[in-house]
Design a protein around this motif. Sequence first.
Motif, PDB file in Angstrom:
ATOM      1  N   GLY A  39       0.971  -1.518   0.038  1.00 45.54           N
ATOM      2  CA  GLY A  39      -0.118   0.596  -0.296  1.00 45.54           C
ATOM      3  C   GLY A  39       0.985   1.613  -0.073  1.00 45.54           C
ATOM      4  N   SER A  40       0.828   2.654   0.897  1.00 43.45           N
ATOM      5  CA  SER A  40       1.201   3.190   0.647  1.00 43.45           C
ATOM      6  C   SER A  40       2.560   3.370   1.848  1.00 43.45           C
ATOM      7  CB  SER A  40      -0.155   4.811   1.494  1.00 43.45           C
ATOM      8  OG  SER A  40      -0.421   4.358   2.754  1.00 43.45           O
ATOM      9  N   GLY A  41       3.417   2.559   1.697  1.00 40.00           N
ATOM     10  CA  GLY A  41       4.186   1.726   3.226  1.00 40.00           C
ATOM     11  C   GLY A  41       5.872   2.253   2.917  1.00 40.00           C
ATOM     12  N   GLN A  42       5.503   3.321   1.255  1.00 36.03           N
ATOM     13  CA  GLN A  42       7.391   3.850   1.461  1.00 36.03           C
ATOM     14  C   GLN A  42       6.988   5.315   2.825  1.00 36.03           C
ATOM     15  OE1 GLN A  42       4.169   5.194   0.124  1.00 36.03           O
ATOM     16  NE2 GLN A  42       3.527   7.412  -0.018  1.00 36.03           N
ATOM     17  N   GLY A  52       2.343  -0.806  -6.775  1.00 34.83           N
ATOM     18  CA  GLY A  52       1.148  -0.412  -7.020  1.00 34.83           C
ATOM     19  C   GLY A  52       0.222  -1.405  -6.299  1.00 34.83           C
ATOM     20  N   HIS A  53      -0.600  -0.136  -4.818  1.00 37.24           N
ATOM     21  CA  HIS A  53      -1.520   0.167  -4.134  1.00 37.24           C
ATOM     22  C   HIS A  53      -2.175  -1.143  -4.190  1.00 37.24           C
ATOM     23  CE1 HIS A  53      -3.195   2.415  -0.049  1.00 37.24           C
ATOM     24  NE2 HIS A  53      -3.090   1.172  -0.335  1.00 37.24           N
ATOM     25  N   HIS A  54      -2.612  -1.049  -5.262  1.00 33.62           N
ATOM     26  CA  HIS A  54      -3.763  -2.187  -5.652  1.00 33.62           C
ATOM     27  C   HIS A  54      -3.522  -3.406  -5.598  1.00 33.62           C
ATOM     28  CE1 HIS A  54      -8.091  -4.200  -6.922  1.00 33.62           C
ATOM     29  NE2 HIS A  54      -6.460  -5.178  -7.094  1.00 33.62           N
ATOM     30  N   GLU A 102     -10.035  -4.431 -11.140  1.00 31.39           N
ATOM     31  CA  GLU A 102      -8.695  -4.222 -11.533  1.00 31.39           C
ATOM     32  C   GLU A 102      -8.929  -2.864 -11.031  1.00 31.39           C
ATOM     33  OE1 GLU A 102      -6.165  -2.118 -14.157  1.00 31.39           O
ATOM     34  OE2 GLU A 102      -7.768  -1.868 -14.333  1.00 31.39           O
ATOM     35  N   ASN A 103      -7.848  -2.299 -10.538  1.00 31.43           N
ATOM     36  CA  ASN A 103      -7.352  -0.888 -10.131  1.00 31.43           C
ATOM     37  C   ASN A 103      -5.726  -0.813 -11.079  1.00 31.43           C
ATOM     38  OD1 ASN A 103      -6.499   1.835  -8.748  1.00 31.43           O
ATOM     39  ND2 ASN A 103      -7.644   1.025  -7.244  1.00 31.43           N
ATOM     40  N   PRO A 104      -5.446  -0.227 -11.643  1.00 33.04           N
ATOM     41  CA  PRO A 104      -4.070   0.831 -11.961  1.00 33.04           C
ATOM     42  C   PRO A 104      -3.334   1.138 -10.569  1.00 33.04           C
ATOM     43  CG  PRO A 104      -5.200   2.369 -13.125  1.00 33.04           C
ATOM     44  CD  PRO A 104      -6.013   1.527 -12.324  1.00 33.04           C
ATOM     45  N   ALA A 105      -3.748   1.882  -9.980  1.00 33.62           N
ATOM     46  CA  ALA A 105      -3.466   2.780  -8.511  1.00 33.62           C
ATOM     47  C   ALA A 105      -2.330   1.556  -7.755  1.00 33.62           C
ATOM     48  CB  ALA A 105      -4.542   3.127  -7.682  1.00 33.62           C
TER      49      ALA A 105
END
Length: 249
Positions: free
Chosen positions: A175-178, A216-218, A246-249
């Motif tokens: 996910g947003s783990g950066q 990719g988060h998804h 499907e989700n490209p994010a």
Amino acid sequence: MNNFKLENIINQKLNSQTIQDFVPNGLQVEGKEEVNNIILGVTACQKLLNYALEKNADAIIVHHGFFWKKESPVIHNMKRQRLKTILCNDINLYAWHLPLDIHPSLGNNITLANILNIKPISPNFSFPFFLGNFEKPIIGEVLRSKLTQILNRNVLYYHGDHALDSIKTIALCSGSGQQFIEQAVKLGIDAFISGELSEPTIHIVREMNIHFYVAGHHATERGGIQSLGDWLNKKFNLNTHFIDIENPA
């Protein structure tokens, strides 16, 4: 299975009561009492809800549910339609967020690590990210190709000018783990895998001379919910079916 019993079983498995989160974990919207047919997905979007309705699901289990902190409490438009679909059809909605990211056997992080054959450095899962080693060092571009093939998406890859040619020690956070990259760098990593990219992260990667993969988060959060569904099927003989919207994010 009783809908509240199902909630308790998963809460115990994921140790969710011990984890502070910014979303309620567990049964978010109560539906029918008996649960046998379960649809699972990453996010409780309208397309997933409609699919569950078509399949006569008793319950939906997702990683991204409803009622996030700082979210408006007003029920309008999209939120109204989503809740109407669930409530009018007596479907239970369950969601597990951080507990499903970090769980040591079913979580998003460990699932991706296992696919990549990354071995944990220690059984200590106190970090919000997974920390491990490749058995044999891997070239940065080879790892990018491997991630692209496994996740079926274009993986962005960056590295510092003086990063090591090959990667041995690696951290990953779905996910947003950066946001945890600096914490991981202090532990001596050669590379970091996450789902999202933020502007400051590229400068950290360059200046700390590591490899960084945006997968990719998804895409990085499909594994945990699938593992949970497989566990419920094998352990309790529940009918579980994962749907990948499907989700490209």
